[in-house]
Design a protein around this motif. Structure first.
Motif, PDB file in Angstrom:
ATOM      1  N   GLY A   3      14.949  46.910  41.839  1.00 25.36           N
ATOM      2  CA  GLY A   3      14.076  47.911  42.450  1.00 25.36           C
ATOM      3  C   GLY A   3      14.808  48.669  43.550  1.00 25.36           C
ATOM      4  N   GLY A   4      14.027  49.165  44.515  1.00 25.07           N
ATOM      5  CA  GLY A   4      14.623  49.860  45.645  1.00 25.07           C
ATOM      6  C   GLY A   4      15.254  51.190  45.295  1.00 25.07           C
ATOM      7  N   ARG A   5      14.653  51.941  44.390  1.00 25.54           N
ATOM      8  CA  ARG A   5      15.221  53.228  44.004  1.00 25.54           C
ATOM      9  C   ARG A   5      15.240  54.210  45.171  1.00 25.54           C
ATOM     10  NH1 ARG A   5      15.613  54.384  38.511  1.00 25.54           N
ATOM     11  NH2 ARG A   5      15.395  56.596  38.996  1.00 25.54           N
ATOM     12  N   VAL A   6      14.239  54.137  46.031  1.00 30.20           N
ATOM     13  CA  VAL A   6      14.181  55.066  47.169  1.00 30.20           C
ATOM     14  C   VAL A   6      15.340  54.808  48.126  1.00 30.20           C
ATOM     15  CG1 VAL A   6      12.802  55.835  49.116  1.00 30.20           C
ATOM     16  CG2 VAL A   6      11.684  55.272  46.955  1.00 30.20           C
ATOM     17  N   ALA A   7      15.614  53.535  48.425  1.00 37.14           N
ATOM     18  CA  ALA A   7      16.723  53.216  49.323  1.00 37.14           C
ATOM     19  C   ALA A   7      18.061  53.591  48.708  1.00 37.14           C
ATOM     20  CB  ALA A   7      16.697  51.718  49.663  1.00 37.14           C
ATOM     21  N   VAL A   8      18.205  53.354  47.409  1.00 32.85           N
ATOM     22  CA  VAL A   8      19.458  53.735  46.738  1.00 32.85           C
ATOM     23  C   VAL A   8      19.626  55.243  46.749  1.00 32.85           C
ATOM     24  CG1 VAL A   8      20.678  53.708  44.533  1.00 32.85           C
ATOM     25  CG2 VAL A   8      19.501  51.664  45.316  1.00 32.85           C
ATOM     26  N   ARG A   9      18.537  55.976  46.477  1.00 36.87           N
ATOM     27  CA  ARG A   9      18.615  57.436  46.481  1.00 36.87           C
ATOM     28  C   ARG A   9      18.975  57.965  47.867  1.00 36.87           C
ATOM     29  NH1 ARG A   9      20.096  60.742  43.119  1.00 36.87           N
ATOM     30  NH2 ARG A   9      21.482  61.094  44.863  1.00 36.87           N
ATOM     31  N   ARG A  10      18.448  57.311  48.916  1.00 34.47           N
ATOM     32  CA  ARG A  10      18.756  57.746  50.271  1.00 34.47           C
ATOM     33  C   ARG A  10      20.235  57.526  50.592  1.00 34.47           C
ATOM     34  NH1 ARG A  10      15.892  54.315  52.810  1.00 34.47           N
ATOM     35  NH2 ARG A  10      13.936  55.452  52.544  1.00 34.47           N
ATOM     36  N   ARG A  11      20.782  56.393  50.181  1.00 32.79           N
ATOM     37  CA  ARG A  11      22.202  56.137  50.452  1.00 32.79           C
ATOM     38  C   ARG A  11      23.105  57.045  49.629  1.00 32.79           C
ATOM     39  NH1 ARG A  11      22.785  49.849  49.648  1.00 32.79           N
ATOM     40  NH2 ARG A  11      21.107  50.248  48.157  1.00 32.79           N
ATOM     41  N   LEU A  12      22.721  57.330  48.398  1.00 35.01           N
ATOM     42  CA  LEU A  12      23.514  58.263  47.600  1.00 35.01           C
ATOM     43  C   LEU A  12      23.480  59.669  48.190  1.00 35.01           C
ATOM     44  CD1 LEU A  12      22.570  57.121  43.977  1.00 35.01           C
ATOM     45  CD2 LEU A  12      24.735  56.739  45.169  1.00 35.01           C
ATOM     46  N   ASP A  13      22.320  60.068  48.694  1.00 30.52           N
ATOM     47  CA  ASP A  13      22.235  61.373  49.359  1.00 30.52           C
ATOM     48  C   ASP A  13      23.076  61.401  50.627  1.00 30.52           C
ATOM     49  OD1 ASP A  13      20.555  62.313  47.416  1.00 30.52           O
ATOM     50  OD2 ASP A  13      18.709  61.852  48.519  1.00 30.52           O
ATOM     51  N   ALA A  14      23.146  60.263  51.330  1.00 34.52           N
ATOM     52  CA  ALA A  14      23.963  60.209  52.547  1.00 34.52           C
ATOM     53  C   ALA A  14      25.435  60.386  52.244  1.00 34.52           C
ATOM     54  CB  ALA A  14      23.739  58.883  53.277  1.00 34.52           C
ATOM     55  N   ARG A  72      23.186  52.547  38.775  1.00 31.77           N
ATOM     56  CA  ARG A  72      22.827  51.337  38.034  1.00 31.77           C
ATOM     57  C   ARG A  72      23.853  51.035  36.946  1.00 31.77           C
ATOM     58  NH1 ARG A  72      19.872  49.039  41.762  1.00 31.77           N
ATOM     59  NH2 ARG A  72      17.806  49.930  42.067  1.00 31.77           N
ATOM     60  N   VAL A  73      24.367  52.070  36.310  1.00 31.56           N
ATOM     61  CA  VAL A  73      25.407  51.862  35.304  1.00 31.56           C
ATOM     62  C   VAL A  73      26.668  51.276  35.959  1.00 31.56           C
ATOM     63  CG1 VAL A  73      26.963  53.053  33.717  1.00 31.56           C
ATOM     64  CG2 VAL A  73      24.533  53.600  33.722  1.00 31.56           C
ATOM     65  N   GLU A  74      27.021  51.779  37.132  1.00 35.97           N
ATOM     66  CA  GLU A  74      28.162  51.216  37.845  1.00 35.97           C
ATOM     67  C   GLU A  74      27.919  49.753  38.210  1.00 35.97           C
ATOM     68  OE1 GLU A  74      29.100  53.612  41.182  1.00 35.97           O
ATOM     69  OE2 GLU A  74      29.554  55.399  39.996  1.00 35.97           O
ATOM     70  N   GLN A  75      26.695  49.419  38.587  1.00 37.33           N
ATOM     71  CA  GLN A  75      26.385  48.019  38.878  1.00 37.33           C
ATOM     72  C   GLN A  75      26.559  47.151  37.640  1.00 37.33           C
ATOM     73  OE1 GLN A  75      22.424  48.561  40.899  1.00 37.33           O
ATOM     74  NE2 GLN A  75      23.316  47.129  42.368  1.00 37.33           N
ATOM     75  N   VAL A  76      26.139  47.652  36.475  1.00 43.54           N
ATOM     76  CA  VAL A  76      26.317  46.890  35.240  1.00 43.54           C
ATOM     77  C   VAL A  76      27.798  46.703  34.937  1.00 43.54           C
ATOM     78  CG1 VAL A  76      25.912  46.921  32.752  1.00 43.54           C
ATOM     79  CG2 VAL A  76      24.089  47.576  34.306  1.00 43.54           C
ATOM     80  N   VAL A  77      28.598  47.748  35.129  1.00 46.08           N
ATOM     81  CA  VAL A  77      30.033  47.642  34.873  1.00 46.08           C
ATOM     82  C   VAL A  77      30.670  46.645  35.835  1.00 46.08           C
ATOM     83  CG1 VAL A  77      32.208  48.911  34.897  1.00 46.08           C
ATOM     84  CG2 VAL A  77      30.180  49.956  33.896  1.00 46.08           C
ATOM     85  N   TRP A  78      30.302  46.723  37.105  1.00 46.54           N
ATOM     86  CA  TRP A  78      30.830  45.757  38.078  1.00 46.54           C
ATOM     87  C   TRP A  78      30.397  44.338  37.725  1.00 46.54           C
ATOM     88  CZ3 TRP A  78      32.314  46.552  43.694  1.00 46.54           C
ATOM     89  CH2 TRP A  78      32.973  47.780  43.858  1.00 46.54           C
ATOM     90  N   LEU A 110      26.234  38.070  39.121  1.00 44.45           N
ATOM     91  CA  LEU A 110      25.429  38.484  40.272  1.00 44.45           C
ATOM     92  C   LEU A 110      26.291  39.059  41.385  1.00 44.45           C
ATOM     93  CD1 LEU A 110      22.858  35.539  40.487  1.00 44.45           C
ATOM     94  CD2 LEU A 110      22.528  37.811  39.498  1.00 44.45           C
ATOM     95  N   GLY A 111      27.482  38.461  41.579  1.00 44.41           N
ATOM     96  CA  GLY A 111      28.381  38.985  42.609  1.00 44.41           C
ATOM     97  C   GLY A 111      28.835  40.401  42.317  1.00 44.41           C
ATOM     98  N   ASP A 165      26.326  47.229  45.277  1.00 47.69           N
ATOM     99  CA  ASP A 165      25.350  47.675  46.268  1.00 47.69           C
ATOM    100  C   ASP A 165      25.919  47.537  47.674  1.00 47.69           C
ATOM    101  OD1 ASP A 165      22.793  46.889  48.128  1.00 47.69           O
ATOM    102  OD2 ASP A 165      22.236  48.284  46.543  1.00 47.69           O
ATOM    103  N   TRP A 166      26.612  46.436  47.952  1.00 47.19           N
ATOM    104  CA  TRP A 166      27.244  46.253  49.269  1.00 47.19           C
ATOM    105  C   TRP A 166      28.315  47.306  49.505  1.00 47.19           C
ATOM    106  CZ3 TRP A 166      32.430  45.056  50.184  1.00 47.19           C
ATOM    107  CH2 TRP A 166      32.744  44.756  51.508  1.00 47.19           C
ATOM    108  N   TRP A 167      29.081  47.639  48.485  1.00 43.35           N
ATOM    109  CA  TRP A 167      30.135  48.630  48.640  1.00 43.35           C
ATOM    110  C   TRP A 167      29.560  50.013  48.923  1.00 43.35           C
ATOM    111  CZ3 TRP A 167      34.861  48.839  50.011  1.00 43.35           C
ATOM    112  CH2 TRP A 167      35.650  49.935  49.729  1.00 43.35           C
TER     113      TRP A 167
END
Length: 313
Positions: free
Chosen positions: A83-94, A105-111, A147-148, A154-156
């Motif tokens: 979840g947390g699409r709003v927080a992710v969108r805010r950080r991507l906009d930043a 999300r695709v990058e998270q799957v690849v990682w 999971l890592g 997300d941490w990066w």
């Protein structure tokens, strides 16, 4: 590793690969409603790929082309679980990038896949070294790698946002004083922004230049500057944008306000340096207390201890 265990692993990998190949083959893959309606609702043909520029990393592009359906399903699963699409969108906009939440999300799957692969390699090497396979340990290690990788992306992203905000704060006093100098010389705020973005570089100058470019393309300048303020979580930058908006809207004096804001940011930077110095000073006590001091005490007491042992004999 015995021949039987190796055969079981190879057979399991071949079976999983065969199941994935059959399940995601075009005759068996379910067609989404969006894919069915897409050819009928697009008014214009897609532009040629020769006219575009590659904005995605090579690894992400290759993974999407090879494992497109699997990665898409994994991205939707990660989005539902985290979840947390709003927080992710805010950080991507930043970050002022063109990435969407789906791309992230695709990058998270690849990682996560890379973490799972690394954990599987470590488990295989450990099994070969130990001469046997512990299924529970290998499974937990692979789960931790998966999971890592997902949470590590997300941490990066958070680290990227923090570094960019630090750059914005570091560049803010110089840009503010240059704007104050240009406004004092008689230029309007819009012309001052254009001059500063043309003569300077950095993240803040690029942000202002992008806002000015959107204004020249038809967006009102106040709306373009407000978008810059909405994308950031820095209070000094938000006050800076508010001062520009007030000056443009009402024609109020701007030079002194910009100089005062630059001085405030410099003072805040000095306070941050003092706080960081205090934390480093405390951290420097750790090797002194736990490494240097025990060795010093040992050197001071060792001769006496040897003498006591010799007399006791």
């Amino acid at each position: 590793m015995s021949a039987g265990v190796l055969g079981i692993l190879l057979g399991l990998m071949a079976g999983v690969g065969l199941i994935l190949a059959v399940a995601y083959a075009p005759p068996f893959r379910s067609v989404r409603l969006v894919d069915r309606l897409a050819p009928y609702v697009h008014d214009t043909p897609p532009p040629s790929r020769l006219l575009g520029t590659a904005t995605e990393p090579g690894l992400l592009t290759a993974a999407r082309r090879v494992f497109g359906p699997v990665i898409g399903d994994g991205a939707r699963l990660v989005d539902r679980m985290l979840g947390g699409r709003v927080a992710v969108r805010r950080r991507l906009d930043a970050l002022a990038g063109a990435s969407t939440v789906e791309d992230f999300r695709v990058e998270q799957v690849v990682w996560g896949g890379l973490g799972l692969l690394g954990a599987a390699i470590v488990a295989t090497v450990g099994s070969v070294a130990a001469g046997g396979l512990n299924v529970l340990s290998a499974g937990l290690l692979c789960l931790a790698g998966l999971l890592g990788g997902v949470l590590g992306r997300d941490w990066w992203l958070t680290q990227q946002v923090q570094r960019r905000e630090e750059l914005l704060l570091a560049e803010f006093p110089v840009v503010a004083e240059l704007l104050a100098l240009a406004v004092t010389a008689g230029e309007s705020p819009t012309a001052a922004i254009a001059r500063v973005t043309r003569l300077s570089g950095g993240e803040l100058a690029r942000e202002l230049g992008a806002a000015l470019g959107r204004a020249r393309s038809g967006v009102p300048l106040m709306d373009a500057l407000q978008e810059v303020a909405d994308r950031t979580s820095l209070d000094p930058l938000a006050r800076f944008i508010d001062g520009l908006l007030v000056a443009i809207e009402r024609g109020t004096p701007l030079a002194e306000v910009l100089r005062a804001q630059a001085a405030d940011v410099r003072e805040a930077g000095k306070r941050r340096l003092l706080e960081a110095g205090g934390r480093k000073e405390i951290a420097m006590m750790v090797p002194v207390v736990f490494l240097v001091l025990p060795v010093t005490v040992l050197f001071a007491l060792f001769p006496g201890l040897i003498s006591i042992v010799s007399l006791a004999r």
